[in-house]
Design an enzyme around this catalytic site. Structure first.
Site: not given
Lengths: 343, 343
Positions: A131, A325, A244, A158, A251
């Site tokens: 992604c 994403n 993350r 993300q 994202h």
């Protein structure tokens, strides 16, 4: 493929990406005679309704692929390794959204806006890139074609949906636990298969997927290696840090590039990017216009903003690239590959 | 300063940083004979209790600084511009946590671990750098001394508390609105003085402070310019992208550096960093050990992890730097400057 109407299968039908593939096939009026929804034995019998049509999930077995023309796989690498060859053996073309075959020689790794020509070389399996790689190469493609890019340094921001439906649930639960000052339970992130888990709510975790002995995570290595393969450029220097965040979907990437020439302007970069279908330049500081994940959710496009020149390097530029994403990063790109195949 | 016990004032006493300065002075047993808490007229009369001791907030007027030896300012640049000279005129040394004087020639911009020697040149005002700059230069100082650093490319992951107590409240409110699927109200971020406001809950906003005509934000320019001044190095190439996250406290930074030599190892970088007091190297991928903002909150140290070599560049290294933006990024650094002054 010369059939007018195709039999389609989706493996991983109950997952975050599988359900989006079904939605995109329906919404984009893909010429499917039938869509078979496949998952694990545990999910067999589950009903999925899209656009008034009911789909009943079946267990994935080798025979599931009899008569199937196109099989989308999005149920994890081990399932792809187990069943992709069974599907190919029965005449299906596999579009695989896992990392199982991406770096294998002879397997095309395709982003339709960037390297659609690779599709003609497929031998039954086509890999859909990671992604975070897809949105970056889609945004950079025209700049690379026009000015050359010799270096990319990227830091990602993300969303949890990249780790699946359970991670979305975990962020929601933890956010409430946090507000209620209850104990925070962490069982999924940074990776379901990691030994330790950390809260993602109101946190930032600099680990996506597992670590390799190099000190990079597998997610970082995917971005570094897949970018070279998609661009067919072994010499481009790509290095990544993947993080993350407590964002549900979307994202974001802080991308730094060095182009081949020293006289490229921000305006020229913007103009080049805008020539790629599906890339939206959203870049006007005076009106605080720039992409953000909350607004990219549910959108097909890749959004780019904050494009600016590095005052300390004559060919260096920053930009901020955002996309959904689950869509361009996964389901949409897979469906676009299928559309390209039957053109 | 040769007095044994000092009269101290804190301007901005009711703010996120002001209250931490008071806590740090008490916790570190700063030799204060008296601590005067100053704020706007609106906050006058507010009671603050720290360690059983009650402090009553007074309105800031020029006469507030009569007899004051050290005045900490943390109430915004306009208040510093209005009152810092009044404090200096009355014999106080001002330690200013705003951006009002940081880049002025002749004003020392100090991180005690990095450039304490600049303090001897002060003419009444000492500037405390921007939060995201402090943690980066503290972590990098020993590496720069030992190996030389010629280039820094940084992407930040910044907490809302850097925008004050109102921004913390906004994140909490929006998180609940989001979970309850209510309308999201945004009034503070990305900057109270910006024309547009965006939700920060479950989002990432690539704007901190206002934009300059260069396309960079003022926060990004602070990191770029202040780093050069603190390191006394005009030639170092520094460029930054600053992003606000739904994190309460704790700034994280994805920092890429190029050192002067090509034979530096990750182990040598770790060893160098660990020699700086207050820097904690937390870097073991095999045990998933790396810094995260949720765990840095309330800590005095600057934490560094994810140190790794760029496979595509012989002298390039990545790292992940995290610190409590209200402590080392603001209050603690200011108190350390005061401690250094009276050594």
């Amino acid at each position: 493929m010369d059939k007018k109407e195709l039999n389609v299968a989706i493996v991983g039908a109950t997952g975050a990406v599988g359900s989006k593939i079904l939605e995109k096939l329906v919404a984009r009026k893909f010429p499917a005679k039938s869509i078979k929804m496949l998952a694990s034995k545990r999910s067999a019998g589950t009903e999925i309704v899209v656009d008034g049509q009911k789909y009943i999930v079946e267990e994935t077995v080798p025979e599931s692929f009899e008569g199937v023309d196109i099989a989308f796989f999005s149920a994890g690498g081990s399932i792809s390794k187990k069943f992709a060859s069974e599907a190919v053996k029965r005449g299906a073309v596999v579009i695989d959204n896992t990392s199982a075959f991406r770096m294998d020689e002879g397997i095309p790794l395709v982003v339709p806006e960037v390297n659609p020509h690779e599709l003609k070389n497929h031998k039954g399996i086509i890999a859909n890139p990671n992604c975070s790689t897809i949105q970056m190469v889609t945004a950079l493609h025209a700049v690379k074609e026009k000015f050359g890019i010799n270096r990319i340094i990227v830091s990602t921001y993300q969303a949890v949906s990249g780790a699946g439906a359970e991670a979305i649930h975990e962020l929601g639960t933890q956010s409430l636990q946090f507000e209620e000052r209850a104990d925070i339970e962490a069982e999924i992130l940074p990776s379901a298969s990691a030994s330790k888990h950390y809260p993602i709510a109101f946190n930032a975790i600099p680990q996506i997927d597992l670590f390799d002995e190099s000190g990079y995570t597998l997610e970082e290595l995917k971005m570094m290696n897949e970018t070279k393969k998609i661009f067919s450029d072994d010499k481009i220097a790509v290095t990544a840090t993947c993080v993350r965040l407590p964002v549900v979907t979307g994202h974001s990437e802080s991308v730094y590039i060095e182009v081949d020439s020293e006289d490229v302007t921000v305006e020229a970069i913007r103009a080049a990017m805008a020539t790629t279908t599906g890339v939206v330049v959203q870049d006007d500081p005076s009106s605080q216009s720039y992409p953000m994940p909350l607004y990219a959710e549910g959108k097909d496009e890749v959004f780019v903003g904050r494009i600016r020149k590095d005052p300390a390097h004559p060919s260096g530029f920053h930009m901020w690239i955002v996309a959904d994403n689950l869509l361009k990063g996964a389901a949409l790109n897979s469906v676009q590959i299928a559309e390209e195949l039957i053109k």
